[in-house]
Scaffold this motif. Sequence first.
Motif, PDB file in Angstrom:
ATOM      1  N   SER A 309       0.842  -1.206   0.000  1.00 27.49           N
ATOM      2  CA  SER A 309       0.000   0.000   0.000  1.00 27.49           C
ATOM      3  C   SER A 309       0.872   1.250   0.000  1.00 27.49           C
ATOM      4  O   SER A 309       0.509   2.286  -0.572  1.00 27.49           O
ATOM      5  CB  SER A 309      -0.934   0.006   1.212  1.00 27.49           C
ATOM      6  OG  SER A 309      -1.782  -1.107   1.142  1.00 27.49           O
ATOM      7  N   SER A 353      -4.897   1.248   2.684  1.00 29.66           N
ATOM      8  CA  SER A 353      -4.789  -0.083   3.303  1.00 29.66           C
ATOM      9  C   SER A 353      -5.769  -1.045   2.650  1.00 29.66           C
ATOM     10  O   SER A 353      -6.962  -0.762   2.614  1.00 29.66           O
ATOM     11  CB  SER A 353      -5.090   0.023   4.804  1.00 29.66           C
ATOM     12  OG  SER A 353      -5.131  -1.251   5.383  1.00 29.66           O
ATOM     13  N   SER A 355      -6.528  -4.166   3.764  1.00 30.09           N
ATOM     14  CA  SER A 355      -7.346  -4.807   4.809  1.00 30.09           C
ATOM     15  C   SER A 355      -8.164  -3.796   5.592  1.00 30.09           C
ATOM     16  O   SER A 355      -9.216  -4.132   6.134  1.00 30.09           O
ATOM     17  CB  SER A 355      -6.441  -5.549   5.782  1.00 30.09           C
ATOM     18  OG  SER A 355      -5.561  -4.622   6.406  1.00 30.09           O
ATOM     19  N   THR A 358      -4.660  -2.514   9.351  1.00 33.92           N
ATOM     20  CA  THR A 358      -3.247  -2.439   9.705  1.00 33.92           C
ATOM     21  C   THR A 358      -3.043  -1.496  10.902  1.00 33.92           C
ATOM     22  O   THR A 358      -3.360  -0.302  10.828  1.00 33.92           O
ATOM     23  CB  THR A 358      -2.435  -1.989   8.477  1.00 33.92           C
ATOM     24  OG1 THR A 358      -2.685  -2.937   7.443  1.00 33.92           O
ATOM     25  CG2 THR A 358      -0.957  -1.921   8.756  1.00 33.92           C
ATOM     26  N   GLU A 494       8.927 -11.783  -0.716  1.00 36.19           N
ATOM     27  CA  GLU A 494       7.967 -12.283   0.274  1.00 36.19           C
ATOM     28  C   GLU A 494       7.450 -13.677  -0.041  1.00 36.19           C
ATOM     29  O   GLU A 494       7.109 -14.418   0.869  1.00 36.19           O
ATOM     30  CB  GLU A 494       6.826 -11.299   0.540  1.00 36.19           C
ATOM     31  CG  GLU A 494       5.834 -11.125  -0.570  1.00 36.19           C
ATOM     32  CD  GLU A 494       4.738 -10.123  -0.216  1.00 36.19           C
ATOM     33  OE1 GLU A 494       4.380  -9.982   0.949  1.00 36.19           O
ATOM     34  OE2 GLU A 494       4.236  -9.470  -1.152  1.00 36.19           O
TER      35      GLU A 494
HETATM   36  O1  M6R Z   1      -3.791  -4.286   4.494  1.00 41.30           O
HETATM   37  P1  M6R Z   1      -2.703  -3.284   4.197  1.00 41.30           P
HETATM   38  O2  M6R Z   1      -2.727  -2.820   2.795  1.00 41.30           O
HETATM   39  O3  M6R Z   1      -2.686  -2.161   5.168  1.00 41.30           O
HETATM   40  O4  M6R Z   1      -1.357  -4.100   4.408  1.00 41.30           O
HETATM   41  C1  M6R Z   1      -0.109  -3.475   4.323  1.00 41.30           C
HETATM   42  C2  M6R Z   1       0.995  -4.486   4.180  1.00 41.30           C
HETATM   43  O5  M6R Z   1       1.031  -5.334   5.295  1.00 41.30           O
HETATM   44  C3  M6R Z   1       0.821  -5.346   2.917  1.00 41.30           C
HETATM   45  O6  M6R Z   1       0.733  -4.552   1.779  1.00 41.30           O
HETATM   46  C4  M6R Z   1       2.014  -6.311   2.759  1.00 41.30           C
HETATM   47  O7  M6R Z   1       3.180  -5.597   2.476  1.00 41.30           O
HETATM   48  C5  M6R Z   1       1.710  -7.355   1.679  1.00 41.30           C
HETATM   49  N1  M6R Z   1       2.088  -8.654   2.149  1.00 41.30           N
HETATM   50  C6  M6R Z   1       2.435  -7.115   0.424  1.00 41.30           C
HETATM   51  O8  M6R Z   1       2.221  -8.100  -0.528  1.00 41.30           O
END
Ligand code: M6R
Length: 614
Positions: A309, A353, A355, A358, A494
């Motif tokens: 993000s 974000s 989700s 975060t 990752e």
């Molecule tokens: O849900 P979010 O977009 O806030 O999450 C942020 C990061 O944890 C997320 O983008 C993470 O880097 C992913 N595993 C990337 O593929």
Amino acid sequence: MCGIVGYLGDRQAYEILIKGLKRLEYRGYDSAGVAMIRNGNFSLFKCKGKVSDLEETVGMSDHSGNIGMGHTRWATHGPPNDINAHPHLSNDGSLVLIHNGIIENYAPLKAELINRGHEFKSDTDTEVLVHFIEDIRDKTGANLFEAVRIALSEVIGAYAIVVMDKSNPQQLIAARKSSPLVIGVGKDNEFFVASDATPIIEYTRNVVYLEDEEIAKLDRTEGMKIVTISNQHKTPYIQELEMKLEAIEKGGYDSFMLKEIHEQPRSIMDSIRGRMNVGTGSVRMSGVDDHADRWRNASRILIVACGTSWHAGLVAEYLLEEFARIPVEVEYASEFRYRNPVIMPSDVVIAISQSGETADTLAAIELAKDKGAFIFGVCNVVGSSIARATHSGAYTHAGPEIGVASTKAFTAQVSVLYLLALSVAVHRGVMKGERLNRLMVEMNSIPDKIAEVLKTNDAVKAIAEQYKDSTNALYLGRGYTFPVALEGALKLKEISYIHAEGYPAAEMKHGPIALIDEAMPVFVIATHGASYEKVVSNIQEVKARKGKIISIVTEGDKIVKELSDYAIEIPKCDDSLVPLIAVVPLQLLSYHVAVMRGCNVDQPRNLAKSVTVE
Ligand code: M6R
């Protein structure tokens, strides 16, 4: 991060709990457990490992019961092992509890409870919480619902919990603060509880999203009752879920990640649908239009996010500065919240974000809100904590993303941020007419262009075969493609566990060039555009040191192709839209490399889908 499932009704709880835990596996975890009530006793099973290991542990043991809870744990306090796995019992074994989050003041609570004769088996903060609830119940004579309320009023930290008492198989207690929890409402006082709606949708579409500091009593005879920690009664707000079951299943693909990569033509269309009208030349973003003054008068835009993000935020920085001519700063939410940043009431903060849960991003929002800034959220999960904490925002409408590695969420975020940048530019009077129209037409063509790029899958797979055993990789880009280089490197590391770095191409000569030799694959996004000639020079620098060049080029390109060991062509588009299509072959590449290395692409080691602890 930790997954929670609870059930109360006429069906056998165990099957629902196991199926629900499997639906939550994508969140990331390292141990699992279930507890049911049978004949006034708990049948409790838990172990280190996957839900399938838990099923083996349960084996032929009696697991019957119409009430129960299940949990997948992502270790915070104490290593992943059988003892630290949830559920946890209270001191006298009468209560059982599962928990997502962190109880920050668990140490003094534990010390006090030990003084009062409690004995602990695990290293977890969770076990302290269930002992604490039991202690309050026994000291005050309160019922379980009230004891949970009193306990939570003294707890510092984040939690989503489910608690049950073995002497009352008619009742589940659930509560949350800073960790999501949703309650499914079936017929005749049948209830489901889960960290998100995925374990619930095949049973009921009626759900209640618990708010922070709310505690729900779910009772077979009395129905649902909700109070806040400060003992205010709340009327449950039942809403209907729009999510479809197919959206959370693999639909014939080998993995969720591959399915989600291929969904991008559709998910981007869903992100932009109804938000721009090429015919009338207008962009409609209600989160901007309804607060036009805040955007018009903003002295600066701050973007806070984490991981992928954050990369989408970097693309947005370039877009907003180019289109809307407003200064933008992009911040890691985790750094922003702890470095005493200067935040002005005239700032607009964009929180991105997938989700919407975060923890660091949520904390950054609260900090900026306290300083009077206007907060705009870009979230995928409807009703998520970040969506609710912001003043306005735009959903990305990408549909559920189950693979831990973000793919369609990234392109949906960039698409929404693209329209946001156009909309802000229009409101600030710096974009109109032919240019606006041309960019909208180009944006509209992106889903088809991504469908074209997906046809390079076999060529990308052949490249993956060549580099699957590499130990390092470098990704280079400039301007709009620099964030794509970062995202490509993040995807590779990752899910395949190959060390990879993303760099601005010109910055290479200030350090990373020392790493280049014949064993180093260098992935370069070298599409036609403002920095093309400069990137060609950077490629020459790599070639001179025998590095391998794998390039993403614009169709018809000759110069870079000749310099490359392998090249993938992508359709021509405006520079500002290249991130949306150039990232797709890099997603496919990481996917194939990870599969060839035998990695679990959907659930990479140590990672959680939504990071609800700081
Ligand atoms: O849900 P979010 O977009 O806030 O999450 C942020 C990061 O944890 C997320 O983008 C993470 O880097 C992913 N595993 C990337 O593929």
